[in-house]
Scaffold this motif. Structure first.
Motif, PDB file in Angstrom:
ATOM      1  N   ALA A   1      13.062  -9.418   6.955  1.00  0.00           N
ATOM      2  CA  ALA A   1      12.031  -9.414   6.097  1.00  0.00           C
ATOM      3  C   ALA A   1      11.610  -8.362   5.478  1.00  0.00           C
ATOM      4  N   LEU A   2      10.947  -7.102   6.730  1.00  0.00           N
ATOM      5  CA  LEU A   2      10.976  -6.242   5.392  1.00  0.00           C
ATOM      6  C   LEU A   2      11.693  -4.904   4.900  1.00  0.00           C
ATOM      7  N   GLY A   3      13.177  -5.635   5.733  1.00  0.00           N
ATOM      8  CA  GLY A   3      14.563  -4.867   4.877  1.00  0.00           C
ATOM      9  C   GLY A   3      14.691  -5.592   3.917  1.00  0.00           C
ATOM     10  N   LEU A   4      13.851  -6.411   3.650  1.00  0.00           N
ATOM     11  CA  LEU A   4      15.186  -7.305   1.894  1.00  0.00           C
ATOM     12  C   LEU A   4      14.017  -7.021   1.489  1.00  0.00           C
ATOM     13  N   LEU A   5      12.752  -6.792   1.509  1.00  0.00           N
ATOM     14  CA  LEU A   5      11.218  -7.165   0.186  1.00  0.00           C
ATOM     15  C   LEU A   5      12.000  -5.054   0.524  1.00  0.00           C
ATOM     16  N   VAL A   6      11.872  -3.725   0.844  1.00  0.00           N
ATOM     17  CA  VAL A   6      12.548  -3.100   0.295  1.00  0.00           C
ATOM     18  C   VAL A   6      13.632  -2.533  -0.138  1.00  0.00           C
TER      19      VAL A   6
ATOM     20  N   VAL B   1      11.904   8.863  -1.597  1.00  0.00           N
ATOM     21  CA  VAL B   1      11.086   8.085  -2.043  1.00  0.00           C
ATOM     22  C   VAL B   1      10.891   7.140  -1.298  1.00  0.00           C
ATOM     23  N   PHE B   2      11.764   6.613  -0.084  1.00  0.00           N
ATOM     24  CA  PHE B   2      12.161   5.329   0.586  1.00  0.00           C
ATOM     25  C   PHE B   2      11.063   6.199   2.361  1.00  0.00           C
ATOM     26  N   LEU B   3      11.991   7.427   2.237  1.00  0.00           N
ATOM     27  CA  LEU B   3      11.207   7.844   4.198  1.00  0.00           C
ATOM     28  C   LEU B   3       9.789   7.729   4.112  1.00  0.00           C
ATOM     29  N   PRO B   4       8.843   7.470   3.123  1.00  0.00           N
ATOM     30  CA  PRO B   4       7.768   7.555   4.126  1.00  0.00           C
ATOM     31  C   PRO B   4       7.535   5.751   4.262  1.00  0.00           C
ATOM     32  N   ILE B   5       8.309   5.169   3.520  1.00  0.00           N
ATOM     33  CA  ILE B   5       7.805   3.653   3.444  1.00  0.00           C
ATOM     34  C   ILE B   5       8.378   3.455   4.842  1.00  0.00           C
ATOM     35  N   ILE B   6       9.425   4.040   5.198  1.00  0.00           N
ATOM     36  CA  ILE B   6      10.283   3.129   6.343  1.00  0.00           C
ATOM     37  C   ILE B   6       9.756   3.680   7.750  1.00  0.00           C
ATOM     38  N   SER B   7       9.243   5.044   7.716  1.00  0.00           N
ATOM     39  CA  SER B   7       8.336   5.715   8.765  1.00  0.00           C
ATOM     40  C   SER B   7       6.834   4.769   8.383  1.00  0.00           C
ATOM     41  N   ASP B   8       6.353   4.920   7.301  1.00  0.00           N
ATOM     42  CA  ASP B   8       4.773   4.237   7.973  1.00  0.00           C
ATOM     43  C   ASP B   8       5.137   2.626   8.887  1.00  0.00           C
ATOM     44  N   MET B   9       6.090   2.320   7.871  1.00  0.00           N
ATOM     45  CA  MET B   9       6.451   0.432   8.028  1.00  0.00           C
ATOM     46  C   MET B   9       6.689  -0.316   9.762  1.00  0.00           C
ATOM     47  N   SER B  10       7.164   1.062   9.855  1.00  0.00           N
ATOM     48  CA  SER B  10       8.372   1.162  12.051  1.00  0.00           C
ATOM     49  C   SER B  10       7.165   1.197  12.193  1.00  0.00           C
ATOM     50  N   GLY B  11       5.770   2.385  11.928  1.00  0.00           N
ATOM     51  CA  GLY B  11       5.151   2.868  12.808  1.00  0.00           C
ATOM     52  C   GLY B  11       3.869   1.584  12.618  1.00  0.00           C
ATOM     53  N   CYS B  12       4.038   1.114  11.870  1.00  0.00           N
ATOM     54  CA  CYS B  12       3.044  -0.001  12.525  1.00  0.00           C
ATOM     55  C   CYS B  12       3.689  -0.931  13.079  1.00  0.00           C
TER      56      CYS B  12
ATOM     57  N   LEU C   1       0.903  -1.319  -0.065  1.00  0.00           N
ATOM     58  CA  LEU C   1      -0.113   0.109  -0.247  1.00  0.00           C
ATOM     59  C   LEU C   1       0.274   1.060  -0.058  1.00  0.00           C
ATOM     60  N   ASN C   2       2.187   0.838   0.467  1.00  0.00           N
ATOM     61  CA  ASN C   2       3.040   2.528   0.743  1.00  0.00           C
ATOM     62  C   ASN C   2       3.600   3.314  -0.426  1.00  0.00           C
ATOM     63  N   ILE C   3       3.612   1.589  -1.121  1.00  0.00           N
ATOM     64  CA  ILE C   3       4.404   2.041  -2.729  1.00  0.00           C
ATOM     65  C   ILE C   3       3.693   3.144  -3.489  1.00  0.00           C
ATOM     66  N   GLY C   4       2.703   3.261  -3.518  1.00  0.00           N
ATOM     67  CA  GLY C   4       1.069   3.699  -3.923  1.00  0.00           C
ATOM     68  C   GLY C   4       1.655   5.421  -3.739  1.00  0.00           C
ATOM     69  N   ALA C   5       2.208   5.778  -2.326  1.00  0.00           N
ATOM     70  CA  ALA C   5       2.620   7.126  -2.265  1.00  0.00           C
ATOM     71  C   ALA C   5       4.369   7.383  -2.171  1.00  0.00           C
ATOM     72  N   ALA C   6       4.782   6.325  -2.825  1.00  0.00           N
ATOM     73  CA  ALA C   6       5.840   6.508  -2.960  1.00  0.00           C
ATOM     74  C   ALA C   6       6.053   7.181  -3.986  1.00  0.00           C
TER      75      ALA C   6
ATOM     76  N   MET D   1      11.996   9.922  13.897  1.00  0.00           N
ATOM     77  CA  MET D   1      12.993  10.835  13.622  1.00  0.00           C
ATOM     78  C   MET D   1      14.739   9.396  13.440  1.00  0.00           C
ATOM     79  N   CYS D   2      14.533   8.397  14.612  1.00  0.00           N
ATOM     80  CA  CYS D   2      15.690   7.052  14.340  1.00  0.00           C
ATOM     81  C   CYS D   2      15.283   6.428  13.170  1.00  0.00           C
ATOM     82  N   GLY D   3      14.351   6.689  12.739  1.00  0.00           N
ATOM     83  CA  GLY D   3      14.123   6.043  10.594  1.00  0.00           C
ATOM     84  C   GLY D   3      15.229   6.759   9.741  1.00  0.00           C
ATOM     85  N   PHE D   4      14.579   8.301   9.855  1.00  0.00           N
ATOM     86  CA  PHE D   4      14.850   8.968   9.085  1.00  0.00           C
ATOM     87  C   PHE D   4      16.620   9.239   9.202  1.00  0.00           C
ATOM     88  N   PHE D   5      17.197   9.259  10.528  1.00  0.00           N
ATOM     89  CA  PHE D   5      17.986   9.415  11.135  1.00  0.00           C
ATOM     90  C   PHE D   5      19.035   8.450   9.997  1.00  0.00           C
ATOM     91  N   LEU D   6      18.650   6.937  10.206  1.00  0.00           N
ATOM     92  CA  LEU D   6      19.511   5.604   9.640  1.00  0.00           C
ATOM     93  C   LEU D   6      19.374   5.600   8.621  1.00  0.00           C
TER      94      LEU D   6
END
Lengths: 438, 438
Positions: free
Chosen positions: B355-360, B304-315, A281-286, B420-425
């Motif tokens: 798993a998620l890191g590999l996928l992204v 492009v990948f910042l919102p994915i990192i932020s949203d996935m970590s939040g989830c 779902l996130n790919i949409g935003a990306a 903060m951590c996600g963007f910093f990383l």
């Protein structure tokens, strides 16, 4: 756990409150759990197990040998028997059922055929049940003969059946204090009692207990034969479970409750299945950001504000989701009233969008001194707040109307759409005003 | 609403189920609501009002003239009287209390001095209460004299007091069926009954009803004088409210329940106060991006990948929060067991982060063909997933331990730190590997 005879263990366990017993039990390894449950009297073990979440109760029964497990199951109320066996594997459940007395096994099998949230799944067979031909004297004799058996029952009401086992009346037991002992129940009972079918839903039962001040309601089959009773308490319990399950699902715990005592792979797998859907779902935003890469590269300050727009819109939308979920569960809104809800959310969105948009616009101007940056992010957040509360308010109704579970799907749907719209608004507006921003 | 005489209106309203009555009532404007409530018998209006959420019930009572409102309040059970008057303004509540019989007003005033989730706030005075000097014959006479008054009571137990009003025993009413009418209650009752103080908390009551199969428990003051009883049902109700309130707070509905029938400004103001705090928390994450602007401008694909990192970590973090909240409410974890929870979350975080890191990472390589971009976002998401589940699992325990409300604060704290951590990383790693990424 210390070594000790089963008597010492039993003494120790019985000193603890039930809550502490559950906590202590969940801290043992499987061998120790088995040891404790085998040491306790079946009755006490049943009491302890029935206070655990059902999945935990099933897991622990699965550790025991079949005859110990069956002895414990036999001491549980009939609705819990069916629930806990339903959480075991079919082979384990069958093995335990084979050890139960034939009649009890048949009863449990029948209860297991119902869902947990149907009247049949919530009903118990433990109740006072008399023939309409009995006299008050017969009843009092029966009560004093079976006092021990009845001690766990709710004896406020007795249920009266005719010779074909059909429910024909309900008898408030305290009335027996005021009548002659020769009178027949048929002449004393309240006739045409309210009853429900075994397939009645949780919503039906909640409404019935809301409307009537009953402690229990009798369950009958299609021919009107008395099957059991559902206690108000069981309905309250299932209602609480439904609310808790909605909360867990809204936070991404789907496919059943998770406790940290469960196997690691199961916990990881369940969480991951939901997370993977969210990646896609996130790919949409990306994709929206990728589309506007050139604008973003030209005005890199925009990147600072993208996460604020995304997070704030998500928060506003979630508030609207929560209010819709609450109003749906209170029955204060129908799934068809989407226009009404939409308008009520837009009003809040206009106010809060204006306030938040202004706040973020000021932050943007303070950040790099360009008033146009403020205009872009302010207008984007204002507009996206209205979009977010509209979607958040309406989506739960829409999902419910078309038979989906609003608790699971509302959050991810909301986040996907608000992120896409938010990024599109910021970067689209910035592209239009690019000359002023550079 | 159609014009009509009050009899027609009453007939129409009484045909509807209680749930439909509530829904219909909430769709009327204030003048119409007043008209309906005035047309109904006080008894029926009380029944209807007691099925509404308390804030709604209070708002509607506030619309009526004082004597009509008082007549309706008089028909409500004593715990609900106190709750609903507590939601009115002090002046309105006092005006209604002045119209009630003196003794009833005093009782309501006393109940109002307790919180909704204390035993005193949940107790009712409607109960069977006899002197220990009475005989069975006296009791039966009293029951048949006051049958009408007692019809709404739970008459499964009677509470027995000495001449100083101190609770000395409990009497299961069905026992009266088996004894001689001349016997005194003092000789029949169960002595030393379990009771609670009026200040007992909801948690105490939940534990008590969990451990004992009671329908109600008597409430006494410091001298042991009987004040009232708390029904199991009232405890279940408050427990459900607490869970619902946790859900609402976790979604940003704080400061009390919101219904869309409430005034727009109140709804907008309450939501906005929570949102504004979040804006300021978001500045932390924005600051990280601002700090790394140059890197981001050089490698815009990272945006492009910042919102994915932020949203996935939040989830991932929210899943851990939900499991901690659930285990806290089940009593399966203590607020001090942070290390234990942390380790259990890290194990899940290692698996799901990998798993998620590999996928992204794969998505990143597909996106622009540079394997180093994949390495940066993959490692960042892997690491940040572990951070997110650690914080999500531990923060609710930490907040609870130090007396804060985990339902309100866990979500915003989690999001701030994981963003903060996600963007910093991502941006920190990219800065280190900048030459490979350009």
């Amino acid at each position: 756990a210390q070594e000790g005879t089963s008597v010492e263990l039993e003494d120790y366990v019985s000193q603890l409150s039930t809550a502490d017993q559950c906590l202590a039990l969940s801290r043992l390894d499987e061998a120790e759990e088995t040891q404790v449950l085998e040491a306790l009297k079946a009755e006490d073990a049943a009491e302890l197990i029935s206070h655990l979440p059902e999945v935990e109760a099933a897991r622990m029964l699965g550790l025991l040998d079949t005859s110990t497990a069956a002895a414990i199951v036999q001491e549980m109320p009939s609705d819990e028997q069916a629930d806990v066996l339903g959480d075991l594997s079919d082979a384990q459940a069958e093995a335990i059922l084979d050890e139960l007395p034939r009649e009890e096994a048949a009863a449990v099998r029948e209860l297991s055929s119902y869902d947990d949230d149907e009247a049949g799944g919530m009903m118990v067979r433990e109740m006072l049940r008399f023939s309409d031909q009995m006299s008050v004297r017969d009843v009092i004799q029966d009560l004093s003969d079976h006092g021990e058996d009845y001690s766990d029952f709710d004896v406020r009401y007795a249920y009266v059946c005719d010779s074909d086992d059909r429910l024909v009346g309900v008898l408030p037991m305290q009335n027996l204090l005021f009548v002659k002992r020769a009178e027949r129940l048929a002449d004393l009972m309240i006739v045409n009692p309210i009853s429900v079918q075994a397939k009645a839903s949780l919503d039906d039962l909640v409404e019935l207990f809301d409307a009537h001040n009953y402690l229990a309601v009798p369950v009958v089959d299609e021919e009107g034969k008395l099957q059991g009773i559902v206690h108000r308490e069981a309905v309250d319990y299932e209602e609480t479970r439904a609310i808790e399950s909605d909360y867990l699902k809204s936070q991404g715990i789907v496919g059943g409750e998770e406790l940290r005592t469960m196997p690691l792979w199961l916990r990881a797998k369940r969480r991951l299945s939901w997370l993977s859907i969210n990646v896609f779902l996130n790919i949409g935003a990306a994709a929206v950001i990728a589309y506007f890469q050139d604008t973003l590269q030209a005005v890199i300050a925009l990147a600072v504000f993208l996460p604020i727009i995304s997070d704030m819109s998500g928060c506003s939308g979630n508030q609207a989701v929560a209010v819709s979920m609450r109003e749906l569960s209170l029955g204060l809104v129908r799934p068809t009233e989407m226009l009404r809800v939409w308008w009520q959310e837009v009003s809040v969105g206009l106010i809060n969008g204006a306030a938040l948009g202004l706040l973020v616009a000021i932050l943007a101007v303070l950040f790099n001194g360009n008033p146009y940056l403020g205009i872009v992010v302010g207008i984007a957040l204002f507009t996206n707040t209205i979009i977010a509360v509209s979607i958040g308010g309406v989506v739960p109704l829409l999902l419910k109307r078309f038979g989906f579970d609003p608790a699971v799907a509302s959050g991810p749907l909301l986040t996907t759409v608000t992120d896409m719209c938010g990024f599109f608004l910021v970067l689209g507006l910035a592209t239009m005003m690019l000359s002023k921003l550079i």
